[in-house]
Design a protein around this motif. Structure first.
Motif, PDB file in Angstrom:
ATOM      1  N   LEU A 463      -5.293   1.391  -1.770  1.00 52.90           N
ATOM      2  CA  LEU A 463      -4.277   2.037  -0.781  1.00 52.90           C
ATOM      3  C   LEU A 463      -3.650   1.148   0.139  1.00 52.90           C
ATOM      4  CD1 LEU A 463      -2.746   4.756  -0.609  1.00 52.90           C
ATOM      5  CD2 LEU A 463      -4.346   5.345   1.136  1.00 52.90           C
ATOM      6  N   GLU A 466      -1.354  -1.376  -1.418  1.00 54.81           N
ATOM      7  CA  GLU A 466      -0.259  -0.810  -1.959  1.00 54.81           C
ATOM      8  C   GLU A 466       0.688  -0.445  -0.788  1.00 54.81           C
ATOM      9  OE1 GLU A 466       0.801  -0.342  -5.151  1.00 54.81           O
ATOM     10  OE2 GLU A 466      -0.987  -1.576  -5.854  1.00 54.81           O
ATOM     11  N   LEU A 467       0.231  -0.073   0.230  1.00 53.90           N
ATOM     12  CA  LEU A 467       1.145   0.143   1.341  1.00 53.90           C
ATOM     13  C   LEU A 467       1.791  -0.914   2.070  1.00 53.90           C
ATOM     14  CD1 LEU A 467      -0.966   3.253   2.640  1.00 53.90           C
ATOM     15  CD2 LEU A 467       1.293   3.509   1.687  1.00 53.90           C
ATOM     16  N   SER A 549      -4.346   9.178   5.605  1.00 56.59           N
ATOM     17  CA  SER A 549      -4.933   9.071   4.492  1.00 56.59           C
ATOM     18  C   SER A 549      -6.446   9.226   4.684  1.00 56.59           C
ATOM     19  CB  SER A 549      -4.584   8.083   3.434  1.00 56.59           C
ATOM     20  OG  SER A 549      -5.284   8.071   2.413  1.00 56.59           O
ATOM     21  N   ALA A 612       0.008   6.111  -2.918  1.00 57.87           N
ATOM     22  CA  ALA A 612       0.817   4.997  -2.389  1.00 57.87           C
ATOM     23  C   ALA A 612       2.142   5.279  -2.448  1.00 57.87           C
ATOM     24  CB  ALA A 612       0.488   3.636  -2.457  1.00 57.87           C
ATOM     25  N   GLU A 613       2.647   5.540  -3.852  1.00 61.54           N
ATOM     26  CA  GLU A 613       3.906   5.782  -4.113  1.00 61.54           C
ATOM     27  C   GLU A 613       4.490   7.016  -3.510  1.00 61.54           C
ATOM     28  OE1 GLU A 613       5.483   3.423  -5.963  1.00 61.54           O
ATOM     29  OE2 GLU A 613       7.425   4.631  -5.909  1.00 61.54           O
ATOM     30  N   TYR A 616       5.029   6.566   0.172  1.00 63.08           N
ATOM     31  CA  TYR A 616       6.241   5.596   0.587  1.00 63.08           C
ATOM     32  C   TYR A 616       7.228   6.549   0.443  1.00 63.08           C
ATOM     33  CZ  TYR A 616       9.723   2.185  -0.218  1.00 63.08           C
ATOM     34  OH  TYR A 616      10.976   1.578  -0.096  1.00 63.08           O
TER      35      TYR A 616
END
Ligand code: BF8
Length: 630
Positions: A463, A466-467, A549, A612-613, A616
């Motif tokens: 996570l 990805e962020l 998170s 993460a998507e 975002y």
């Protein structure tokens, strides 16, 4: 070893873990992963939250498919039962954080009264800041006089009986947010009172309305984040110093083959800071040499590890699921624990090696452990006594049983709010500008535990990666901080993994793209950053391009943290499904309806890449609403 084998290569991404699980099996030792396998299949009613054992007419279980009973003996349905169970989790989590805080207040007050001579007030500036926040006049008063007045007010935060909100919350939360809480009637009045009321409301025959129950859960969690935990952070900084960026190392490779290895494990820095300090003394080091060791090596585990890391740079041996593995190296003379997140199995594991488990708190005793009760009035003396047990145990180490993985990773920790401000040049302006122009898209706080349901540290690390790739600054605490450290995310060089905007900011400031803000009570530091940003922009926290998170959470404390994040207006991801799916109503309230009331909500997704998507996209939506470029 009898019992199922753990697929050691599949249960963790952290170097060294798989090898030690295999060593455990060779040595005939069970770990949490083994016991997790033995527990399968776990109770479906429990997983869905529809088991009620709040009275002895039960336990009652509601059939989630509506074929069997739809109500317990008293008539409570799934909605009531699920809501009651989750509120009890929040209450327990709040109790854990806040009772830790009560212990710190006790020592802080004792210092002011001149009773605890082995401690001192280290950060007097922070004491004055706290005094100002609480409305204590400092002019013409000694440090101890100020501290005593502050201590009296903080003691009242636990047990005052009036209807006014707790003072720390009232003084630190954004005014717009306080209005939201006021309108909903969820401003906490006193920490113990809200915990007590959580237990009362969930008792047989009390509150049966899921919405009313959950709102009280919110009130209780707010008492944790904006008061209990915040108090622990403030006072620990005053006692031991406010963290500044500090270099260190993390993973089991920090254990030393030729030294007395002591693990400090638990949460409260009152003990662990003393152990780390006294272990460095010439007297103790010399004694270790007399026993044939090259010296004493103190390493941290879990949140007390984060406390000593942030303030002294003490190396960290691992996070929650690694506590048993540290013993399985065969190289640990003593594990010294205070409370919380201690597996009782430590004693079983230690019985296969020479390691001594030393409990120190009457509220966290473990059968089979050595108990040396910690008393702050004799802190140095007791710390020495405990360290001596470890030193004397060095001779019992069995070299043939020793295996220390070589893995350890460099890190920079210690990003308190003050340290972040200093890195920014003394003001939030550069961060606000970077957020406004889109150089940094948003900020996400990642927190929480390990859980054998999740490949260890995969959720945390994936996570975060990805962020940052999407130009989102990551801040965090707790076992996430240790996971991030062990995987190289807490170094300035990790900026290479970030998107171009975040990378440029990190390079200009010389900071990592993931900032370690401390232990779990230090989630209050994240709240203070959110509050400062909201105030500076004249918006509410719920308007900010931020999210929270807990990718691998397991503890009740994490439920309290998640709830106060949501209650503070933060979109909050959970990587482990909470026990609420037995009630559609409660699930919808927490993941949907609550947003209309508080501006934040829970979002559950076990895949960190997908999470993460979504996070975002939520951040981009918030940016659009603020009129900021995407
Ligand atoms: O308080 S993150 S496993 S150590 S509960 Fe425990 Fe979870 Fe780790 Fe810290 Ni927080």
């Amino acid at each position: 070893m009898a019992g199922k084998k753990v697929p050691s290569k599949q249960v963790s991404i952290t170097p060294g873990v798989g090898k030690l699980i295999e060593k455990a099996e060779e040595d005939g030792v069970k770990t949490a992963w083994h016991r997790f396998l033995e527990q399968q299949p776990q109770c479906g009613f429990g997983l869905l939250g529809v088991c009620c054992k709040n009275c002895t007419m039960g336990p009652c279980r509601i059939d989630p498919f509506g074929v069997g009973p739809t109500k317990g003996v008293c008539g409570a349905d799934a909605d009531t039962i699920v809501a009651r169970n989750i509120v009890r989790m929040i209450a327990a989590g709040t109790a854990g954080h806040s009772d830790h805080s009560r212990d710190v207040v006790h020592v802080f007050k004792g210092i002011a009264e001149g009773k605890f001579k082995d401690y001192k007030l280290t950060d007097v500036e922070k004491l004055k800041e706290l005094a100002k926040i609480l409305g204590v006049e400092t002019e013409g008063k000694s440090e101890n006089e100020i501290a005593l007045e502050v201590a009296h007010i903080l003691e009242m935060e636990f047990g005052k009986q009036d209807e006014e909100p707790v003072r720390l919350l009232a003084a630190t939360a954004p005014k717009k947010r306080i209005k939201v809480w006021e309108k909903l009637g969820v401003l906490p009045r006193a920490i113990d009172r809200e915990i007590c009321l959580s237990m009362h409301r969930t008792h047989i025959g009390c509150d049966a309305d899921p919405a009313s129950l959950l709102l009280h859960g919110v009130r209780t969690a707010l008492a944790d984040g904006w008061c209990g935990s915040m108090m622990a952070t403030y006072l620990s900084d005053i006692l031991f110093g406010t963290p500044k960026p500090i270099k260190s190392l993390a993973n089991l490779g920090v254990l030393k083959e030729d030294m007395v290895n002591i693990i400090v494990h638990g949460h409260n820095p009152i003990l662990s800071m003393k152990i780390a300090e006294i272990a460095q003394s010439e007297e103790m080091q010399k004694l270790a040499e007399q026993y044939g060791a090259k010296g004493i090596n103190v390493a941290g585990m879990c949140c007390t590890g984060n406390e000593v890391l942030s303030r002294m740079g003490v190396q960290v041996a691992g996070n929650f699921l690694m506590q048993e593995l540290a013993i399985i190296t065969g190289a640990v003379e003593a594990v010294i624990v205070d409370y919380q997140c201690l597996m009782p199995s430590l004693v079983d594991v230690a019985s296969c090696y020479h390691t001594k488990i030393i409990t120190t708190e009457p509220k966290a005793r473990i059968p089979g452990a050595i108990h040396v009760e910690f008393e702050p009035e004799k802190a140095d003396e007791i710390a020495k006594e405990i360290i001596k047990i470890a030193i004397e145990n060095y001779k019992n180490r069995v070299p043939a049983k020793v295996y220390i993985p070589e893995h350890k990773m460099e890190l920079v920790a210690g990003f308190s709010v003050e340290a972040i401000l200093e890195a920014l040049g003394g003001t939030l302006e550069p961060l606000i500008k970077a957020l406004q122009d889109g150089t940094i898209k948003g900020i996400v706080g990642i927190v929480g535990c390990n859980n054998p349901r999740v490949k260890q540290n995969y959720g945390h690390v994936t996570l975060a990666k990805e962020l940052i790739k999407r130009d989102i600054l990551v801040v965090g605490t707790g076992c996430w901080g240790i996971a991030a450290a062990m995987h190289g995310l807490l170094t300035p060089e990790a900026a290479e993994m970030a998107g171009p905007g975040l990378k440029a900011v990190c390079e200009a400031l010389g900071i990592p793209p993931c900032l370690h803000m401390g232990s779990c009570v230090d989630c209050s530091r994240i709240l203070l950053v959110l509050s400062a940003l909201a105030n500076a922009l004249n918006v509410d926290i719920s308007d900010l391009p931020v999210a929270g998170s807990a990718p691998e959470w397991m503890s009740e404390k994490a439920v309290a943290i998640g709830t106060y994040f949501v209650a503070s207006g933060v979109f909050t991801h959970l990587g482990v499904i909470p026990p609420v799916l037995g009630s559609q109503k409660v699930t919808k309230l927490l993941t949907d309806d609550i947003e209309d009331l508080l501006g934040g909500k829970f979002y559950v997704e076990t895949d960190p890449v997908k999470a993460a998507e979504t996070i975002y996209n939520v951040i981009i939506e918030k940016r659009k609403k603020l009129g900021w470029p995407i």
